[in-house]
Design a protein around this motif. Structure first.
Motif, PDB file in Angstrom:
ATOM      1  N   SER A 192      -1.198  26.610  26.944  1.00  0.00           N
ATOM      2  CA  SER A 192       0.194  26.517  27.814  1.00  0.00           C
ATOM      3  C   SER A 192       1.384  26.679  27.100  1.00  0.00           C
ATOM      4  O   SER A 192       1.487  25.894  26.029  1.00  0.00           O
ATOM      5  N   LEU A 193       2.051  27.553  27.323  1.00  0.00           N
ATOM      6  CA  LEU A 193       3.213  27.780  26.453  1.00  0.00           C
ATOM      7  C   LEU A 193       4.356  27.907  27.251  1.00  0.00           C
ATOM      8  O   LEU A 193       4.403  28.552  28.248  1.00  0.00           O
ATOM      9  N   LEU A 194       5.547  27.169  26.900  1.00  0.00           N
ATOM     10  CA  LEU A 194       6.904  27.278  27.503  1.00  0.00           C
ATOM     11  C   LEU A 194       7.825  27.775  26.480  1.00  0.00           C
ATOM     12  O   LEU A 194       8.022  26.833  25.580  1.00  0.00           O
ATOM     13  N   ASP A 195       8.420  28.916  26.950  1.00  0.00           N
ATOM     14  CA  ASP A 195       9.398  29.303  26.061  1.00  0.00           C
ATOM     15  C   ASP A 195      10.815  29.191  26.746  1.00  0.00           C
ATOM     16  O   ASP A 195      11.061  29.944  27.794  1.00  0.00           O
ATOM     17  N   LEU A 196      11.594  28.498  26.254  1.00  0.00           N
ATOM     18  CA  LEU A 196      13.052  28.148  26.621  1.00  0.00           C
ATOM     19  C   LEU A 196      13.787  29.246  26.737  1.00  0.00           C
ATOM     20  O   LEU A 196      14.785  29.416  27.403  1.00  0.00           O
ATOM     21  N   PHE A 197      13.694  30.355  25.768  1.00  0.00           N
ATOM     22  CA  PHE A 197      14.423  31.479  25.703  1.00  0.00           C
ATOM     23  C   PHE A 197      14.380  32.270  27.040  1.00  0.00           C
ATOM     24  O   PHE A 197      15.187  32.702  27.737  1.00  0.00           O
ATOM     25  N   CYS A 198      12.850  32.377  27.592  1.00  0.00           N
ATOM     26  CA  CYS A 198      12.515  32.961  28.842  1.00  0.00           C
ATOM     27  C   CYS A 198      13.328  32.448  29.837  1.00  0.00           C
ATOM     28  O   CYS A 198      13.938  33.179  30.531  1.00  0.00           O
ATOM     29  N   GLU A 199      13.113  31.010  29.919  1.00  0.00           N
ATOM     30  CA  GLU A 199      13.712  30.370  31.045  1.00  0.00           C
ATOM     31  C   GLU A 199      15.108  30.419  31.100  1.00  0.00           C
ATOM     32  O   GLU A 199      15.784  30.543  31.954  1.00  0.00           O
ATOM     33  N   PHE A 200      15.767  30.461  29.794  1.00  0.00           N
ATOM     34  CA  PHE A 200      17.295  30.598  29.778  1.00  0.00           C
ATOM     35  C   PHE A 200      17.737  31.874  30.301  1.00  0.00           C
ATOM     36  O   PHE A 200      18.720  31.784  30.922  1.00  0.00           O
ATOM     37  N   ARG A 201      17.050  32.892  29.879  1.00  0.00           N
ATOM     38  CA  ARG A 201      17.454  34.336  30.327  1.00  0.00           C
ATOM     39  C   ARG A 201      17.191  34.538  31.631  1.00  0.00           C
ATOM     40  O   ARG A 201      18.037  34.899  32.433  1.00  0.00           O
ATOM     41  N   CYS A 202      16.016  33.794  32.450  1.00  0.00           N
ATOM     42  CA  CYS A 202      15.830  33.877  33.961  1.00  0.00           C
ATOM     43  C   CYS A 202      17.043  33.019  34.655  1.00  0.00           C
ATOM     44  O   CYS A 202      17.382  33.493  35.530  1.00  0.00           O
ATOM     45  N   GLN A 203      17.398  31.867  33.971  1.00  0.00           N
ATOM     46  CA  GLN A 203      18.282  30.919  34.494  1.00  0.00           C
ATOM     47  C   GLN A 203      19.715  31.687  34.658  1.00  0.00           C
ATOM     48  O   GLN A 203      20.693  31.369  35.682  1.00  0.00           O
ATOM     49  N   THR A 204      20.003  32.559  33.892  1.00  0.00           N
ATOM     50  CA  THR A 204      21.430  32.994  33.399  1.00  0.00           C
ATOM     51  C   THR A 204      21.579  34.585  33.670  1.00  0.00           C
ATOM     52  O   THR A 204      22.466  35.136  33.430  1.00  0.00           O
ATOM     53  N   ASN A 205      20.316  35.150  34.006  1.00  0.00           N
ATOM     54  CA  ASN A 205      20.276  36.635  34.017  1.00  0.00           C
ATOM     55  C   ASN A 205      21.358  37.134  35.085  1.00  0.00           C
ATOM     56  O   ASN A 205      21.192  36.735  36.227  1.00  0.00           O
ATOM     57  N   GLY A 206      22.047  38.196  34.836  1.00  0.00           N
ATOM     58  CA  GLY A 206      23.214  38.551  35.558  1.00  0.00           C
ATOM     59  C   GLY A 206      24.506  38.071  35.408  1.00  0.00           C
ATOM     60  O   GLY A 206      25.598  38.794  35.950  1.00  0.00           O
ATOM     61  N   LEU A 207      24.779  36.784  34.704  1.00  0.00           N
ATOM     62  CA  LEU A 207      25.908  36.184  34.670  1.00  0.00           C
ATOM     63  C   LEU A 207      26.568  36.519  33.212  1.00  0.00           C
ATOM     64  O   LEU A 207      25.821  36.964  32.236  1.00  0.00           O
ATOM     65  N   LYS A 208      27.814  36.739  33.230  1.00  0.00           N
ATOM     66  CA  LYS A 208      28.562  36.988  32.099  1.00  0.00           C
ATOM     67  C   LYS A 208      28.782  35.795  31.237  1.00  0.00           C
ATOM     68  O   LYS A 208      29.590  34.993  31.599  1.00  0.00           O
ATOM     69  N   LEU A 209      28.018  35.677  30.190  1.00  0.00           N
ATOM     70  CA  LEU A 209      28.070  34.428  29.506  1.00  0.00           C
ATOM     71  C   LEU A 209      29.153  34.174  28.200  1.00  0.00           C
ATOM     72  O   LEU A 209      29.312  35.475  27.609  1.00  0.00           O
ATOM     73  N   PRO A 210      29.643  33.296  27.903  1.00  0.00           N
ATOM     74  CA  PRO A 210      30.525  33.111  26.678  1.00  0.00           C
ATOM     75  C   PRO A 210      29.735  32.807  25.406  1.00  0.00           C
ATOM     76  O   PRO A 210      30.378  32.891  24.302  1.00  0.00           O
ATOM     77  N   VAL A 211      28.383  33.055  25.493  1.00  0.00           N
ATOM     78  CA  VAL A 211      27.531  32.631  24.289  1.00  0.00           C
ATOM     79  C   VAL A 211      26.334  33.938  24.396  1.00  0.00           C
ATOM     80  O   VAL A 211      26.385  34.325  25.297  1.00  0.00           O
ATOM     81  N   LYS A 212      25.575  33.743  23.156  1.00  0.00           N
ATOM     82  CA  LYS A 212      24.564  34.738  23.236  1.00  0.00           C
ATOM     83  C   LYS A 212      23.465  33.871  23.547  1.00  0.00           C
ATOM     84  O   LYS A 212      23.435  32.738  24.112  1.00  0.00           O
ATOM     85  N   ASN A 213      22.183  34.744  23.689  1.00  0.00           N
ATOM     86  CA  ASN A 213      20.831  34.319  24.200  1.00  0.00           C
ATOM     87  C   ASN A 213      20.292  33.318  23.324  1.00  0.00           C
ATOM     88  O   ASN A 213      18.948  32.944  23.686  1.00  0.00           O
ATOM     89  N   ASN A 214      20.779  33.164  22.147  1.00  0.00           N
ATOM     90  CA  ASN A 214      19.859  32.509  21.112  1.00  0.00           C
ATOM     91  C   ASN A 214      19.965  30.929  21.305  1.00  0.00           C
ATOM     92  O   ASN A 214      20.580  30.437  22.496  1.00  0.00           O
ATOM     93  N   LEU A 215      19.290  30.255  20.597  1.00  0.00           N
ATOM     94  CA  LEU A 215      19.206  28.864  21.000  1.00  0.00           C
ATOM     95  C   LEU A 215      20.511  27.982  20.743  1.00  0.00           C
ATOM     96  O   LEU A 215      20.769  27.088  21.466  1.00  0.00           O
ATOM     97  N   LEU A 216      21.447  28.672  19.469  1.00  0.00           N
ATOM     98  CA  LEU A 216      22.776  28.076  19.561  1.00  0.00           C
ATOM     99  C   LEU A 216      23.445  28.283  21.094  1.00  0.00           C
ATOM    100  O   LEU A 216      24.302  27.168  21.385  1.00  0.00           O
TER     101      LEU A 216
END
Length: 572
Positions: free
Chosen positions: A84-108
């Protein structure tokens, strides 16, 4: 995070370099158990291979950020992949997809958006350079890398509770399974004819002038190495091709426009391949390992639809189409390109529950069936008896799927706008239920600022809104879901998947196993379509190549490949 409960949750990070085959070389691993705080720090570079120290069975959850990298390290170390694997990158992309973010999609970026502390970008880059440098490492350097690795693990421990309430664990675990599939696919790579690639690299500069001369015989649009717009305009006028124009009135010479027009006018394909090869293709950027395998990051979930976005210059299926002729199985092996037939049309038919559309798909030729429904051809018409009419109705179907309007369709089919408008009207009349569903999706998205796929890939609607893109989202994004499910099923079944390609996969197998692996792949791709579409099954096609044959895209890249090979033999 409602759903399955786990006895242990391990937040994990690796630091790694790259082998001569472009596969990961693990330097160290740090892991912390979320509930107890138990910490494990493990130095891996230059030591005998160790067994995986983490519990990775079904009662444990493995958490990472962009964890295809961690899974690649598992494969390199000979470790099993976690259940069982949970990737917080995938979930961050899913939660913010379509939004114009002031940050990149990396961990920082994820930490910053949630107001959490993190190390500086400069420090992170310094440590990554140290990991990439390779050994030997001093004791101080080992401690520095382990400490840096631990900062990412502690960041995951802090980030998880900030994101957890918005995570659908069942959907997230599917995305985690796909990241495991991505790691396996990246590890396999695409077999490339290295001797021929080296010849091309060594002689490419010398070939270009002769290549221009050879291709331009049919077009007359070059002076030296310069593409002349006025000569191209004259060619278009001579051949009565209505080319799309920019708002300024100038010809639209973007590569995507050439690519679109070449689909409608295959005779333009060599010119498009030439322009792309001269302008954007960089053979030395093309990533091939010492073992003759093209490997690069597949960059999953990077597009709004959730599709992969690998680098076009580093991925053989992203570069000029003719270059795919370099794909060649090793001795005793074969490759197969397996793709869904009219995937977007089938998805639209199934999700909209439009029976006329389903029947058109089931006919095996939805374009001709649409023409029959619309009265554009007799009921006994065939692809051979009415090729021109079928081409018009095919272009109309594709225009709907790509979100094109009547002007763009008119340009594509070389007909007045009124003809394109009438074809689009006929599509609406033939498939009324589909259009009611599609228009309803757009209305819902505009009202609620949200759309999602059957497995929860989310799009938040914000900023400048394009209703046609919204209408196209569910077909493209569910197509991406289907490809992910297929890759999961195939890699978990032990099939060697070399690459996912939009609506297809490239696989390889020993010759004595190839036919069975192709059959199994087609069966699993059909199963993936049923999982996404609720028992509506899409059909597949397969192109099989046995050593010493090489992969060939005959329609789009074949003629240009032949010209390049002919010149290479003649001049070099």
């Amino acid at each position: 995070m409602e759903g399955k409960q786990f006895q242990q949750i391990w937040c994990v990070d690796f630091e790694f370099g790259q082998s001569s085959n472009l596969t990961p070389e693990a330097r160290c691993m740090v892991a912390r158990e979320y509930y107890s705080g138990q910490l494990q720090r493990l130095w891996l570079d230059g030591v005998a291979k160790l067994a995986c120290p983490l519990p990775i069975g079904e009662n444990s959850l493995y958490v990472a950020y962009y964890d295809s990298a961690e899974m690649g390290c598992h494969l390199a170390l000979g470790w099993d992949l976690p259940h069982s694997l949970l990737d917080l990158f995938c979930e961050f992309r899913c939660q913010t997809n379509g939004l114009k973010l002031p940050v990149k999609n990396n961990l920082l970026g994820a930490l910053s958006l949630h107001g959490l502390e993190h190390i500086s970008l400069t420090e992170k880059e310094e440590m990554r350079e140290l990991a990439l440098r390779g050994g030997p490492y001093s004791s101080a350097e080992q401690v520095a890398l382990l400490d840096y690795c631990q900062t990412d693990v502690d960041a995951l421990v802090a980030l998880l509770p900030e994101m957890v309430n918005k995570i659908s664990i069942d959907h997230a675990l599917i995305r985690g399974r796909y990241m495991k599939a991505v790691a396996r696919i990246e590890y396999v790579g695409i077999p490339v004819d290295m001797p021929l690639l080296e010849r091309l690299r060594a002689n490419w500069e010398y070939l270009q002038d002769d290549l221009i001369t050879s291709v331009d015989e049919d077009f007359g649009v070059y002076e030296g190495r310069t593409f002349k717009i006025d000569l191209f305009a004259r060619y278009l006028n001579l051949h009565q091709i209505a080319w799309p124009r920019l708002p300024s009135g100038n010809l639209d010479l973007q590569d995507k426009t050439f690519r679109m027009m070449a689909k409608g006018y295959p005779q333009l394909s060599p010119l498009r391949e030439l322009r792309h090869s001269l302008g954007k293709m960089r053979l030395n950027e093309f990533k091939v390992g010492a073992d003759g395998r093209n490997r690069t990051l597949l960059s999953p979930f990077q597009s709004k639809t959730g599709r992969n976005q690998p680098s076009n210059s580093k991925f053989i299926f992203g570069s000029s189409v003719w270059l795919r002729g370099l794909i060649k199985p090793p001795a005793g092996w074969g490759v197969a390109y397996v793709d869904w037939s009219q995937q977007e049309f089938g998805i639209a038919a199934a999700l909209s529950k439009d029976q006329a559309m389903k029947q058109a798909y089931a006919s095996g030729d939805p374009y001709l069936e649409f023409a029959k429904i619309a009265g554009g051809v007799p009921t006994d018409a065939t692809k051979r008896s009415h090729p021109e009419q079928r081409a018009l109705f095919k272009a109309t179907v594709l225009a709907v799927q790509y979100g094109m309007g009547r002007e763009s369709l008119g340009d594509r089919i070389q007909q007045p706008v009124i003809v394109a408008k009438d074809l689009l009207r006929k599509h609406r009349e033939a498939f009324r239920i589909f259009w009611r569903w599609s228009d309803g999706n757009v209305d819902y998205a505009l009202l609620h600022n949200n759309l999602w796929t059957v497995f929860g890939w989310n799009l938040q609607v914000s900023g400048q809104i394009n209703p046609r893109s919204l209408a196209n989202f569910l077909m493209q994004a569910n197509g991406a879901e289907m490809l992910r499910i297929a890759c999961i099923l195939m890699t978990e079944a032990g099939i060697r998947v070399c690459a996912p390609v939009h609506d297809a996969v490239l696989i390889e197998a020993p010759l004595e196993e190839l036919d069975e692996r192709v059959r199994q792949s087609q069966e699993l791709m059909s199963e993936a379509s049923r999982q996404v579409l609720g028992d509506f099954e899409l059909t597949t096609d397969a192109e099989i190549y046995h050593y010493p044959d090489r992969y060939r895209d005959e329609e789009r890249g074949g003629p240009f490949w032949d010209k390049v090979m002919s010149l290479l033999e003649e001049k070099c």
